[in-house]
Design a protein around this motif. Structure first.
Motif, PDB file in Angstrom:
ATOM      1  N   UNK A 162       2.361 -25.884 -34.261  1.00  0.00           N
ATOM      2  CA  UNK A 162       2.706 -25.166 -35.489  1.00  0.00           C
ATOM      3  C   UNK A 162       3.516 -23.893 -35.213  1.00  0.00           C
ATOM      4  N   UNK A 163       3.852 -23.649 -33.958  1.00  0.00           N
ATOM      5  CA  UNK A 163       4.599 -22.441 -33.617  1.00  0.00           C
ATOM      6  C   UNK A 163       5.917 -22.341 -34.381  1.00  0.00           C
ATOM      7  N   UNK A 164       6.636 -23.440 -34.469  1.00  0.00           N
ATOM      8  CA  UNK A 164       7.931 -23.389 -35.164  1.00  0.00           C
ATOM      9  C   UNK A 164       7.751 -23.040 -36.637  1.00  0.00           C
ATOM     10  N   UNK A 165       6.702 -23.583 -37.262  1.00  0.00           N
ATOM     11  CA  UNK A 165       6.424 -23.273 -38.674  1.00  0.00           C
ATOM     12  C   UNK A 165       6.152 -21.788 -38.859  1.00  0.00           C
ATOM     13  N   UNK A 166       5.302 -21.235 -37.991  1.00  0.00           N
ATOM     14  CA  UNK A 166       4.966 -19.818 -38.116  1.00  0.00           C
ATOM     15  C   UNK A 166       6.156 -18.943 -37.732  1.00  0.00           C
ATOM     16  N   UNK A 168       9.217 -19.574 -38.423  1.00  0.00           N
ATOM     17  CA  UNK A 168      10.073 -19.505 -39.607  1.00  0.00           C
ATOM     18  C   UNK A 168       9.560 -18.445 -40.575  1.00  0.00           C
ATOM     19  N   UNK A 169       8.244 -18.374 -40.771  1.00  0.00           N
ATOM     20  CA  UNK A 169       7.663 -17.321 -41.616  1.00  0.00           C
ATOM     21  C   UNK A 169       7.971 -15.942 -41.026  1.00  0.00           C
ATOM     22  N   UNK A 170       7.834 -15.836 -39.721  1.00  0.00           N
ATOM     23  CA  UNK A 170       8.105 -14.571 -39.021  1.00  0.00           C
ATOM     24  C   UNK A 170       9.543 -14.112 -39.263  1.00  0.00           C
ATOM     25  N   UNK A 171      10.480 -15.019 -39.163  1.00  0.00           N
ATOM     26  CA  UNK A 171      11.888 -14.651 -39.374  1.00  0.00           C
ATOM     27  C   UNK A 171      12.128 -14.217 -40.826  1.00  0.00           C
ATOM     28  N   UNK A 172      11.445 -14.873 -41.784  1.00  0.00           N
ATOM     29  CA  UNK A 172      11.597 -14.469 -43.180  1.00  0.00           C
ATOM     30  C   UNK A 172      11.009 -13.087 -43.431  1.00  0.00           C
ATOM     31  N   UNK A 173      10.119 -12.633 -42.568  1.00  0.00           N
ATOM     32  CA  UNK A 173       9.529 -11.300 -42.718  1.00  0.00           C
ATOM     33  C   UNK A 173      10.404 -10.211 -42.108  1.00  0.00           C
ATOM     34  N   UNK A 174      11.498 -10.608 -41.468  1.00  0.00           N
ATOM     35  CA  UNK A 174      12.385  -9.632 -40.837  1.00  0.00           C
ATOM     36  C   UNK A 174      12.315  -9.624 -39.333  1.00  0.00           C
ATOM     37  N   UNK A 175      11.511 -10.496 -38.739  1.00  0.00           N
ATOM     38  CA  UNK A 175      11.404 -10.545 -37.287  1.00  0.00           C
ATOM     39  C   UNK A 175      12.626 -11.166 -36.646  1.00  0.00           C
ATOM     40  N   UNK A 176      13.007 -10.665 -35.481  1.00  0.00           N
ATOM     41  CA  UNK A 176      14.201 -11.165 -34.811  1.00  0.00           C
ATOM     42  C   UNK A 176      13.957 -11.540 -33.353  1.00  0.00           C
ATOM     43  N   UNK A 177      12.736 -11.342 -32.844  1.00  0.00           N
ATOM     44  CA  UNK A 177      12.424 -11.686 -31.468  1.00  0.00           C
ATOM     45  C   UNK A 177      12.120 -13.187 -31.356  1.00  0.00           C
ATOM     46  N   UNK A 178      11.879 -13.650 -30.131  1.00  0.00           N
ATOM     47  CA  UNK A 178      11.455 -15.036 -29.933  1.00  0.00           C
ATOM     48  C   UNK A 178       9.947 -15.089 -30.164  1.00  0.00           C
ATOM     49  N   UNK A 179       9.549 -15.688 -31.264  1.00  0.00           N
ATOM     50  CA  UNK A 179       8.161 -15.644 -31.716  1.00  0.00           C
ATOM     51  C   UNK A 179       7.198 -16.180 -30.665  1.00  0.00           C
ATOM     52  N   UNK A 180       7.573 -17.238 -29.986  1.00  0.00           N
ATOM     53  CA  UNK A 180       6.673 -17.859 -29.008  1.00  0.00           C
ATOM     54  C   UNK A 180       6.330 -16.922 -27.861  1.00  0.00           C
ATOM     55  N   UNK A 181       7.158 -15.911 -27.614  1.00  0.00           N
ATOM     56  CA  UNK A 181       6.892 -14.998 -26.501  1.00  0.00           C
ATOM     57  C   UNK A 181       5.644 -14.144 -26.723  1.00  0.00           C
ATOM     58  N   UNK A 182       5.163 -14.080 -27.949  1.00  0.00           N
ATOM     59  CA  UNK A 182       3.963 -13.290 -28.230  1.00  0.00           C
ATOM     60  C   UNK A 182       2.673 -14.067 -27.938  1.00  0.00           C
ATOM     61  N   UNK A 183       2.802 -15.321 -27.507  1.00  0.00           N
ATOM     62  CA  UNK A 183       1.620 -16.172 -27.365  1.00  0.00           C
ATOM     63  C   UNK A 183       1.529 -16.789 -25.984  1.00  0.00           C
ATOM     64  N   UNK A 184       0.286 -17.071 -25.584  1.00  0.00           N
ATOM     65  CA  UNK A 184       0.016 -17.881 -24.412  1.00  0.00           C
ATOM     66  C   UNK A 184      -0.289 -19.301 -24.868  1.00  0.00           C
ATOM     67  N   UNK A 185       0.273 -20.277 -24.165  1.00  0.00           N
ATOM     68  CA  UNK A 185       0.095 -21.672 -24.545  1.00  0.00           C
ATOM     69  C   UNK A 185      -0.729 -22.390 -23.483  1.00  0.00           C
ATOM     70  N   UNK A 186      -1.650 -23.221 -23.943  1.00  0.00           N
ATOM     71  CA  UNK A 186      -2.466 -23.999 -23.024  1.00  0.00           C
ATOM     72  C   UNK A 186      -3.375 -24.938 -23.773  1.00  0.00           C
ATOM     73  N   UNK A 187      -3.488 -26.160 -23.277  1.00  0.00           N
ATOM     74  CA  UNK A 187      -4.356 -27.130 -23.921  1.00  0.00           C
ATOM     75  C   UNK A 187      -3.970 -27.434 -25.346  1.00  0.00           C
TER      76      UNK A 187
END
Length: 280
Positions: A162-166, A168-187
């Protein structure tokens, strides 16, 4: 003529059942929903009935009284529904602007997410603070009423799919960074990075009964207040006033009315959304 088996209860019977169930929740678990908007309580109780396949609120009450797990689940259902990160882009945009207006002047600002909508809401704020370069010195206090909601927050994560979905919401809020960089992925799960989570303090706190616990530069409570009846709403707004530093900001669900007792103490920050600066 006898009532047809399986017919819906008359409204007065259902109202009595609701009153008895809310009293049972107070006596058995110590949570008081009696001053909540009855329409909101009724809607959530009917949802619980459908989920459990029960025919009446009385049947739900029997489970709640005798099965602690059923009681915990109902308390969670009556609370604020969990939010996804950046699920309200308009709120996040406004919050981004508010952070720069109310926090930089304080050496160690504190933010209270009152009756927080789970990790999604707290993580949204943590990311915004990072992007406004306020995260390192700002403490987020995220409070919830039920033990189950607290446990959910402690073990939070969401499907990595669901990262891509969230994002998109982040970008609509004015965010411009790479959203996935704020998270650790595993399992197959995504979890906010530890450096961002470290500034979030989770606690169990009941807005209905507890007293002011600290002084904050920003208080946000936009998702719980719609469920509160008029008397409870006034009580909670007084609690927020007692907890908000002068020139701090309050974000709530609906505009203050001119006849609200505390309206003169606040200055509106936005014509479209109910965000207020305390001026007195």
């Amino acid at each position: 003529m006898a009532a047809l088996r399986g017919a819906a209860p008359a409204p007065d019977v259902e109202e009595l059942e609701i009153a008895l169930l809310l009293e049972a929740l107070l006596q058995r678990y110590g949570y008081d929903f009696r001053a909540f908007e009855r329409a909101a309580v009724r809607r959530k109780l009917r949802g619980a009935l459908r989920q459990r396949g029960l025919a009446s609120i009385s049947a739900l009450q029997e489970q709640v009284l005798h099965q602690p797990q059923a009681g915990a689940a109902l308390l969670r259902a009556l609370g604020v529904a969990p939010a996804a990160p950046f699920d309200d882009p308009a709120e996040a945009r406004q919050l981004r602007a508010v952070l720069g207006a109310c926090l930089p002047a304080s050496a160690a600002p504190k933010v209270w997410l009152a009756e927080c909508a789970g990790a999604g809401q707290a993580w949204t704020l943590a990311i915004l603070l990072q992007e406004e370069r306020l995260q390192a010195r700002t403490e987020i206090f995220a409070t919830v009423a039920s033990e189950q909601a607290l446990a959910e927050a402690a073990d939070a994560g969401f499907p990595a799919a669901r990262l891509d979905e969230y994002a998109a919401h982040y970008r609509r809020s004015g965010g411009s960074a790479r959203f996935a960089d704020y998270f650790e992925l595993g399992g197959g799960r995504a979890v906010l990075r530890p450096a961002l989570r470290s500034r979030i303090t989770w606690a169990q706190y009941n807005l209905v009964t507890d007293a002011s616990c600290n002084e904050f530069q920003l208080i946000v409570c936009r998702r719980a207040l719609p469920d509160y009846g008029p008397l409870l709403r006034r009580r909670v707004l007084q609690l927020f006033h007692d907890s908000l530093a002068r020139f701090g900001v309050l974000g709530i669900d609906a505009p203050l009315r001119a006849d609200d007792a505390l309206a003169h103490c606040y200055q509106a920050l936005d014509a479209q959304q109910p965000w207020y600066k305390r001026i007195a």
